[in-house]
Scaffold this motif. Sequence first.
Motif, short mmCIF file in Angstrom:
data_model
loop_
_atom_site.label_atom_id
_atom_site.label_comp_id
_atom_site.label_asym_id
_atom_site.label_seq_id
_atom_site.Cartn_x
_atom_site.Cartn_y
_atom_site.Cartn_z
N GLU A 153 0.83 -1.21 0.00
CA GLU A 153 0.00 0.00 0.00
C GLU A 153 0.87 1.26 0.00
OE1 GLU A 153 -4.38 -0.67 1.87
OE2 GLU A 153 -2.77 -0.37 3.31
N PHE A 154 1.96 1.20 0.73
CA PHE A 154 2.89 2.34 0.78
C PHE A 154 3.45 2.61 -0.61
CE2 PHE A 154 7.21 4.05 1.27
CZ PHE A 154 6.94 5.20 2.00
N LYS A 155 3.79 1.55 -1.33
CA LYS A 155 4.32 1.71 -2.68
C LYS A 155 3.25 2.28 -3.62
CE LYS A 155 8.55 0.60 -2.21
NZ LYS A 155 9.61 1.58 -2.54
N LEU A 156 2.01 1.89 -3.40
CA LEU A 156 0.91 2.47 -4.17
C LEU A 156 0.79 3.97 -3.89
CD1 LEU A 156 -1.87 -0.25 -3.74
CD2 LEU A 156 -0.86 0.46 -5.91
N SER A 157 0.91 4.33 -2.62
CA SER A 157 0.78 5.74 -2.24
C SER A 157 1.92 6.58 -2.82
CB SER A 157 0.73 5.89 -0.72
OG SER A 157 1.98 5.58 -0.13
N GLU A 158 3.11 5.98 -2.95
CA GLU A 158 4.24 6.70 -3.56
C GLU A 158 3.92 7.06 -5.01
OE1 GLU A 158 8.39 5.53 -1.37
OE2 GLU A 158 7.70 4.19 -2.95
N LEU A 159 3.33 6.12 -5.73
CA LEU A 159 2.96 6.38 -7.12
C LEU A 159 1.86 7.44 -7.19
CD1 LEU A 159 3.00 2.78 -8.65
CD2 LEU A 159 4.45 4.69 -9.33
N GLU A 160 0.92 7.36 -6.26
CA GLU A 160 -0.17 8.35 -6.23
C GLU A 160 0.39 9.75 -5.97
OE1 GLU A 160 -3.54 5.24 -4.47
OE2 GLU A 160 -2.55 6.69 -3.16
N MET A 161 1.36 9.83 -5.08
CA MET A 161 1.97 11.13 -4.77
C MET A 161 2.72 11.68 -5.98
SD MET A 161 1.13 12.15 -1.81
CE MET A 161 2.34 13.46 -1.58
N TYR A 162 3.37 10.79 -6.72
CA TYR A 162 4.09 11.25 -7.92
C TYR A 162 3.11 11.87 -8.92
CZ TYR A 162 6.29 11.34 -12.44
OH TYR A 162 6.73 11.76 -13.67
N TYR A 163 1.98 11.21 -9.11
CA TYR A 163 1.01 11.70 -10.09
C TYR A 163 0.35 13.01 -9.65
CZ TYR A 163 1.22 7.95 -13.51
OH TYR A 163 1.63 7.11 -14.52
N LYS A 164 0.54 13.36 -8.38
CA LYS A 164 0.03 14.64 -7.88
C LYS A 164 1.12 15.72 -7.85
CE LYS A 164 -3.42 12.46 -4.87
NZ LYS A 164 -3.81 12.20 -3.45
N SER A 165 2.34 15.32 -8.21
CA SER A 165 3.49 16.22 -8.12
C SER A 165 3.56 17.18 -9.31
CB SER A 165 4.78 15.41 -8.05
OG SER A 165 5.03 14.77 -9.30
N ASN A 166 4.39 18.20 -9.14
CA ASN A 166 4.60 19.17 -10.22
C ASN A 166 5.28 18.51 -11.42
OD1 ASN A 166 3.45 21.36 -8.88
ND2 ASN A 166 5.36 21.85 -7.82
N ASP A 167 6.16 17.55 -11.15
CA ASP A 167 6.85 16.84 -12.24
C ASP A 167 5.84 16.16 -13.15
OD1 ASP A 167 9.31 17.61 -11.33
OD2 ASP A 167 9.71 15.76 -10.24
N ALA A 168 4.85 15.50 -12.54
CA ALA A 168 3.82 14.82 -13.33
C ALA A 168 2.95 15.84 -14.06
CB ALA A 168 2.96 13.95 -12.42
N LYS A 169 2.68 16.94 -13.38
CA LYS A 169 1.85 17.99 -13.98
C LYS A 169 2.52 18.58 -15.21
CE LYS A 169 -0.79 22.10 -12.68
NZ LYS A 169 -1.10 23.06 -11.58
#
Length: 205
Positions: A153-169
Motif C-alpha cells: 500500500e505504501f508503494k501504491l501511495s508513492e505512485l499516487e503522490m508522484y502523479y500529484k506532483s509538479n513533475d507529473a503535472k
Amino acid sequence: MNKKEALIQEIQEAFKGVKLDEGIGLWEAQGHDDRVSDVECKKLRAKDEKEDWNNIPLIHLYQCSSSLTFFDAKGMRFHTPMFLLYAIGVFQKEQEELQKKGLLNGCSDPDIENRLQTITDYAQDSLGYQQLYTKPFSLFSGKQLKCILKFLEFKLSELEMYYKSNDAKELGLLPTAVKYNKDYMQLQEALNCWIHNFKIEYVLK
C-alpha cells in the motif's frame, strides 16, 4: 507520524525478537543459488547474522540480493524486515555512501518489492506458488503478513503522490492517470492476491 514512520514502526514491532534459528541465512542462501556443496554452504553460513536482523549490514543485502528466492520459512521471516526497511528508504544515506565508495558496483538491487509483487505470476502454477510463497511465508504471523500488505500500500501511495506532483503535472499527467499506470495496477493485483491467498483479514485503504 507520517505513513513512512508508521510503517517503519509496525515492521520493527512485528518482527521484534525474530531469530534465524536453523533457518537458511543470507550468505547460506547464496550457496544454494550457486549450487555449491553442503560443506561450502556451512562455511557461508558462518558469515550469517542469526540473532538480530537489525545487525545485518546493508551491503550484505546487495551482495546477497538473490537470496530472497532461496530462503526457507525461518530465513524469510528473519530477513524480510531488513529488506522491507531498505525498500522504503530507511538506509538511503548509507546507500549513498556505499555508492560513493564504489562498493555497490556490480551488485544487484535487493528488490523485495518485485519478490512480493510477482505472486501474481504464479496464480496458475500451484507448484511454483507453493515453493516461492506458501512455504517461505508459512511462519509469518498475522501482524507480519499485514506488514507486507502495508508495504505494498505504501508503494501504491508513492505512485499516487508522484502523479500529484509538479513533475507529473509538467508532463501533462492528471492525478487520476495513476490508475492506468502498469506498476500501479500490478501492485494492486499483488495486494489483492496476498489478501486472498493468505486469507488475511484486512481492509484496503
